[in-house]
Enzyme design. Structure first.
Site, PDB file in Angstrom:
ATOM      1  N   GLU A  58      -3.935  -9.375   3.887  1.00  0.00           N
ATOM      2  CA  GLU A  58      -4.730  -9.034   5.075  1.00  0.00           C
ATOM      3  C   GLU A  58      -5.890  -9.985   5.312  1.00  0.00           C
ATOM      4  OE1 GLU A  58      -3.466  -6.956   2.920  1.00  0.00           O
ATOM      5  OE2 GLU A  58      -2.705  -5.171   3.914  1.00  0.00           O
ATOM      6  N   GLU A 113       0.839  -1.215   0.000  1.00  0.00           N
ATOM      7  CA  GLU A 113       0.000   0.000   0.000  1.00  0.00           C
ATOM      8  C   GLU A 113       0.866   1.256   0.000  1.00  0.00           C
ATOM      9  OE1 GLU A 113      -2.278  -1.647   3.370  1.00  0.00           O
ATOM     10  OE2 GLU A 113      -4.041  -1.068   2.204  1.00  0.00           O
TER      11      GLU A 113
HETATM   12  N1  3HC Z   1       4.318  -7.402  11.492  1.00  0.00           N
HETATM   13  C1  3HC Z   1       5.103  -7.803  12.508  1.00  0.00           C
HETATM   14  N2  3HC Z   1       5.824  -8.946  12.490  1.00  0.00           N
HETATM   15  C2  3HC Z   1       5.739  -9.689  11.389  1.00  0.00           C
HETATM   16  C3  3HC Z   1       4.945  -9.318  10.283  1.00  0.00           C
HETATM   17  C4  3HC Z   1       4.234  -8.102  10.356  1.00  0.00           C
HETATM   18  N3  3HC Z   1       3.464  -7.661   9.359  1.00  0.00           N
HETATM   19  N4  3HC Z   1       5.065 -10.264   9.333  1.00  0.00           N
HETATM   20  C5  3HC Z   1       5.911 -11.195   9.833  1.00  0.00           C
HETATM   21  N5  3HC Z   1       6.312 -10.831  11.061  1.00  0.00           N
HETATM   22  C6  3HC Z   1       7.279 -11.540  11.921  1.00  0.00           C
HETATM   23  C7  3HC Z   1       6.803 -12.919  12.349  1.00  0.00           C
HETATM   24  O1  3HC Z   1       6.005 -12.808  13.490  1.00  0.00           O
HETATM   25  C8  3HC Z   1       8.130 -13.623  12.614  1.00  0.00           C
HETATM   26  O2  3HC Z   1       8.593 -13.163  13.871  1.00  0.00           O
HETATM   27  P1  3HC Z   1       9.561 -14.065  14.765  1.00  0.00           P
HETATM   28  O3  3HC Z   1      10.806 -14.271  13.971  1.00  0.00           O
HETATM   29  O4  3HC Z   1       9.730 -13.248  15.981  1.00  0.00           O
HETATM   30  O5  3HC Z   1       8.812 -15.335  14.992  1.00  0.00           O
HETATM   31  C9  3HC Z   1       9.047 -13.043  11.563  1.00  0.00           C
HETATM   32  O6  3HC Z   1       8.404 -11.842  11.113  1.00  0.00           O
HETATM   33  C10 3HC Z   1       9.289 -13.942  10.378  1.00  0.00           C
HETATM   34  O7  3HC Z   1       8.036 -14.394   9.885  1.00  0.00           O
HETATM   35  P2  3HC Z   1       7.873 -15.840   9.238  1.00  0.00           P
HETATM   36  O8  3HC Z   1       8.319 -16.874  10.203  1.00  0.00           O
HETATM   37  O9  3HC Z   1       6.478 -15.901   8.729  1.00  0.00           O
HETATM   38  O10 3HC Z   1       8.955 -15.747   8.057  1.00  0.00           O
HETATM   39  P3  3HC Z   1       8.836 -16.074   6.530  1.00  0.00           P
HETATM   40  O11 3HC Z   1      10.101 -15.619   5.951  1.00  0.00           O
HETATM   41  O12 3HC Z   1       8.368 -17.468   6.341  1.00  0.00           O
HETATM   42  O13 3HC Z   1       7.643 -15.155   5.946  1.00  0.00           O
HETATM   43  C11 3HC Z   1       6.366 -13.189   5.529  1.00  0.00           C
HETATM   44  C12 3HC Z   1       7.732 -13.765   5.929  1.00  0.00           C
HETATM   45  C13 3HC Z   1       6.020 -13.605   4.120  1.00  0.00           C
HETATM   46  C14 3HC Z   1       6.429 -11.667   5.639  1.00  0.00           C
HETATM   47  C15 3HC Z   1       5.280 -13.756   6.471  1.00  0.00           C
HETATM   48  O14 3HC Z   1       5.698 -13.541   7.795  1.00  0.00           O
HETATM   49  C16 3HC Z   1       3.933 -13.151   6.329  1.00  0.00           C
HETATM   50  O15 3HC Z   1       3.151 -13.559   5.502  1.00  0.00           O
HETATM   51  N6  3HC Z   1       3.607 -12.163   7.178  1.00  0.00           N
HETATM   52  C17 3HC Z   1       2.322 -11.576   7.241  1.00  0.00           C
HETATM   53  C18 3HC Z   1       2.273 -10.402   6.348  1.00  0.00           C
HETATM   54  C19 3HC Z   1       0.950  -9.727   6.486  1.00  0.00           C
HETATM   55  O16 3HC Z   1      -0.066 -10.310   6.765  1.00  0.00           O
HETATM   56  N7  3HC Z   1       0.960  -8.413   6.258  1.00  0.00           N
HETATM   57  C20 3HC Z   1      -0.205  -7.638   6.337  1.00  0.00           C
HETATM   58  C21 3HC Z   1      -0.212  -6.997   7.656  1.00  0.00           C
HETATM   59  S1  3HC Z   1      -1.732  -6.213   7.927  1.00  0.00           S
HETATM   60  C22 3HC Z   1      -1.549  -4.720   7.177  1.00  0.00           C
HETATM   61  O17 3HC Z   1      -0.593  -4.438   6.536  1.00  0.00           O
HETATM   62  C23 3HC Z   1      -2.701  -3.828   7.461  1.00  0.00           C
HETATM   63  C24 3HC Z   1      -2.750  -2.712   6.501  1.00  0.00           C
HETATM   64  O18 3HC Z   1      -3.485  -3.085   5.386  1.00  0.00           O
HETATM   65  C25 3HC Z   1      -3.378  -1.512   7.137  1.00  0.00           C
END
Ligand code: 3HC
Ligand code: NAI
Length: 693
Positions: free
Chosen positions: A125, A105
């Site tokens: 999301e 975004e």
């Molecule tokens: N915020 C905070 N921490 C996050 C995060 C985020 N958005 N995404 C991942 N992390 C953290 C995980 O908790 C993990 O922490 P840890 O090492 O302390 O356990 C670390 O990052 C690594 O995550 P993964 O084990 O999942 O590592 P991968 O390399 O397999 O994957 C990733 C990385 C693809 C970024 C995956 O973590 C993922 O899909 N994350 C979710 C992303 C997401 O959903 N983003 C949208 C957030 S909501 C948003 O943006 C709202 C907005 O629209 C207003």
């Protein structure tokens, strides 16, 4: 440092730096906005590049901040994006590796986007029960077009950057250096005016109403209890039907609604629970792990075969050991058949099938397995058989090999004591079918070495399992809890309910299968064998005898074509059986019980709170490290509904004082002594705390 500022010639570079994935928490947003303002104030700077340090551009909003004051504190994500978009100097997003959620975004608010091939681009999301809340639903359709944008937003799945040419102003070569290339790009466009803004574009889709209506219908049918996917459609629809600013307002409103829903809270809980489960307080993240390059498996039965497939799928060679050639042949044939079925469904290629089968070998002799890095035992569930196997393994396995047992009910410490190396022994409790089920309970014996535990946790990831650590106790986390659930199911039969009503109530609550259909699938004889042992070892525990009477009728479940229900060949549907129901009614009469009508609410409460109460004991005893581990066990191994977040999370949402009050009420009813509220539950309820707080 959460965002670094550097100047390269006439270009300011702002690097988001908030490991692990540059989640845009308050400190990062503040530093980045300050960076933009600094660049605007510097006459020598003509353009701005925003990029991310380490292994992501940005994983999006910082999920850990959700439902905290920081999430909305200024500069909010909206303010950050508006600052970039409103900048009078061009802002270029230099995207690599991971660009998700708020990260994407942000880039859509920038004037230009450049990238490398192979970056994962997503608005995930929806997987957290949300919708993109920082303009994604309004800007992505303006860039990609209505249909592709809607697909990305509703599915949440990542798309590789090279598949999205419309999103980027330039995709550099795979071997290019991103930052210098982005800086060169910024220099090139530094003087172009007006600055291109996504908000100024229009979503052009003839006959959009018909398409949107079709999308609503399809998404509604597929999203079950989750409200987010349909909300995604509605907000994306607003990108066509409303002006940009109105669409943004609408998106904000729907996002703020979703963030408060239990479904979203449950999904976010599960996201973090899955990740924290692999962390053990006294086993630091830098604990060395033992290399696992080869495996041996003892026993090629139901579990041994499935476990072998996990290793083969991960590219780890497996040697299967059995007592008889026929058992080996049968085990290997089953593995092949399973792969062939996957091939027929088009989910595996012949080449991969051959590769995997090529990694499999077999033997009848312990002399041939000694060099394996790990051996997993999956023989009959009898302590004498386990003893013979582990004494032999102790003799033949090389020093440092991990000796794992798949036992589901036996004492792992006792099994370890059959060897002279209890530090190398651990429980790896796979769930059936082992090649499918995500859960792996990792049972830590009292002498299990820390590096063995760390290796098992790392291995669970390699095998694509959710590893959850359990201490040693009868049934470990999952089966110890399910026993209390099954006891309640039995008592409910005695009091007035029939299997069908109980299963339907449980399934309506969201369980993949009610207790009786599950019993028929797993085999009622397994529980029978366990109860027979309990009648001798722990006569003080009461059980309903209905399940014993059922087994005495020879109705073991699907494998005998009949259990609590009847089954027809080629059809997994469960048909209620009059004889079984008559047996249940007669049993109540024999006990002198006047059967009563039992509400679905009571059924669900008794089943679920039985899990919760035992879970509380398990937590208190330190068998589980945290409530969220218990939730992971139930979400990944027992079909507990994801949108309720697991039994402990669910209890938190109901309110622990309410759970306790219900338990106290049931303690006064039939077989009330089964309900002794766990001290931890009482303590938390009294102090207004939660399991997960
Ligand atoms: N915020 C905070 N921490 C996050 C995060 C985020 N958005 N995404 C991942 N992390 C953290 C995980 O908790 C993990 O922490 P840890 O090492 O302390 O356990 C670390 O990052 C690594 O995550 P993964 O084990 O999942 O590592 P991968 O390399 O397999 O994957 C990733 C990385 C693809 C970024 C995956 O973590 C993922 O899909 N994350 C979710 C992303 C997401 O959903 N983003 C949208 C957030 S909501 C948003 O943006 C709202 C907005 O629209 C207003
Ligand atoms: P199974 O009966 O299908 O297979 C056991 C296999 O072990 C048989 O093929 C047998 O020939 C072989 N075997 C027996 N003694 C042996 C020995 N001394 N050396 C080598 N092979 C030997 O049993 P299943 O269901 O696969 O169970 C195996 C283990 O997994 C048990 O400990 C069980 O409790 C556990 N388990 C079973 C689950 C299930 O749903 N079936 C789930 C989780 C754990």
């Amino acid at each position: 440092m959460t965002a670094e500022y550097q100047v390269h010639g006439a270009v300011a570079v702002i690097t988001l730096n908030n490991p692990p994935v540059n989640g845009m928490g308050l400190a990062t947003r503040t530093a980045a906005v300050n960076g933009i303002q600094r660049a605007l104030a510097d006459d020598a700077v003509k353009a701005i590049v925003i990029t991310g340090a380490g292994k992501a551009f940005s994983g999006g909003a910082d999920i850990k901040e959700f439902n905290t004051p920081q999430a909305l504190a200024e500069p909010s994500l909206h303010t950050f994006i508006a600052t970039a978009e409103g900048s009078t100097k061009p802002v270029v997003a230099a995207i690599h590796t991971v660009c998700m959620g708020g990260g994407l975004e942000l880039s859509l608010g920038c004037h230009y986007r450049v990238t490398m091939p192979g970056a994962q681009i997503a608005l995930p999301e929806v997987k957290l029960g949300l919708l993109p809340g920082a303009g994604g639903t309004q800007r992505l359709p303006r860039v990609l077009g209505l249909e592709p944008a809607l697909n990305m937003i509703v599915s949440g799945n990542p798309v590789l950057s090279e598949k999205l040419p419309a999103l980027f102003d330039e995709i550099f070569a795979a071997d290019a250096d991103l930052l210098p290339s982005a800086v060169a790009f910024a220099e090139k466009i530094a003087d172009v005016r007006p600055l291109p803004k996504v908000r100024d574009r229009k979503v052009d889709y003839p006959n959009h109403e018909a398409f949107l209506q079709f999308s609503r219908n399809t998404v509604k049918a597929m999203s079950g209890p989750f409200p987010a996917p349909l909300e995604c459609v509605e907000t994306v629809a607003a990108s066509v039907t409303m002006k940009f600013d109105d669409g943004m307002k609408f998106e904000r409103e729907r996002f703020l609604h979703l963030i408060q829903t239990t479904e979203s809270k449950a999904l976010r809980h599960a996201f973090f629970a899955e990740r924290i489960a692999s962390k053990v307080p006294d086993v630091p993240a830098d604990t060395p792990v033992r290399p696992i390059k080869s495996a041996a498996i003892i026993g090629a039965g139901t579990m041994g075969g499935g476990i072998a497939m996990n290793f083969l799928n991960a590219g780890i060679p497996v040697k299967l050991l059995e007592t008889r050639q026929e058992a080996l042949d049968k085990g290997i044939a089953t593995i092949r058949k399973n792969y062939e079925n996957t091939l027929k469904k088009g989910k595996l290629t012949q080449e991969k099938l051959d590769q995997r089968m090529g990694l499999l070998s077999s033997t009848l002799s312990y002399d041939e397995i000694g060099q394996a890095d790990i051996v997993v035992e999956a023989v009959f569930e009898e302590i004498g058989v386990k003893e013979a196997v582990f004494r032999k393994l102790d003799e033949v396995m090389k020093p440092g090999a991990i000796l794992a047992t798949n036992t589901s009910t036996l004492d792992v410490d006792k099994i370890a004591s059959f060897t002279r190396r209890p530090q190398d022994v651990i429980g790896t409790h796979f769930f059936s079918p082992a090649n499918v089920m995500k859960l792996l309970e990792i049972v830590r014996g009292k002498e299990t070495a820390k590096d063995v535990l760390a290796t098992a946790l790392a291995l669970s990831k390699k095998l694509k399992k959710t590893g959850v650590v359990s201490g040693v106790c009868d049934g470990f986390i999952g089966n110890r809890m399910i026993e209390q659930y099954s006891r309640q199911a039995g008592f409910l039969l005695e009091e007035g309910a029939l299997p069908e009503q109980i299963d339907k109530a449980a399934e309506k609550f969201g369980f993949a299968m009610g207790p009786f259909r599950m019993g028929d699938l797993a085999g009622n004889d397994i529980g029978w064998a366990i109860r027979k042992r309990r009648y001798v070892e722990k006569p003080e525990i009461s059980y309903s005898r209905t399940a014993d009477l059922l087994c005495e009728m020879g109705r073991y479940g699907q494998k005998t074509g009949a259990g609590w229900y009847d089954y027809k060949a080629g059809d997994r549907k469960a048909y209620p059986n009059d004889e079984v129901n008559a047996m249940i009614v007669k049993h109540s009469a024999d006990l002198g019980i006047t059967r009563r009508k039992i509400s679905d609410q009571e059924i669900v409460e008794r089943l679920v709170y039985a899990l919760v109460n035992e879970g509380a004991l398990i937590l208190e005893e330190g068998i589980a490290l945290r409530a969220s581990d218990i939730d992971m066990v139930y979400l990944t191994g027992y079909g507990f509904p994801l949108y309720r977040g697991g039994p402990m999370f669910y209890a938190d949402t109901v309110g622990l004082p309410n759970v306790l009050a219900a338990i106290n009420k049931y303690a006064k009813g039939h077989e009330g002594k089964a309900w002794q509220p766990a001290p931890l539950l009482q303590k938390l309820a009294a102090t207004g705390k939660n399991f997960n707080s």
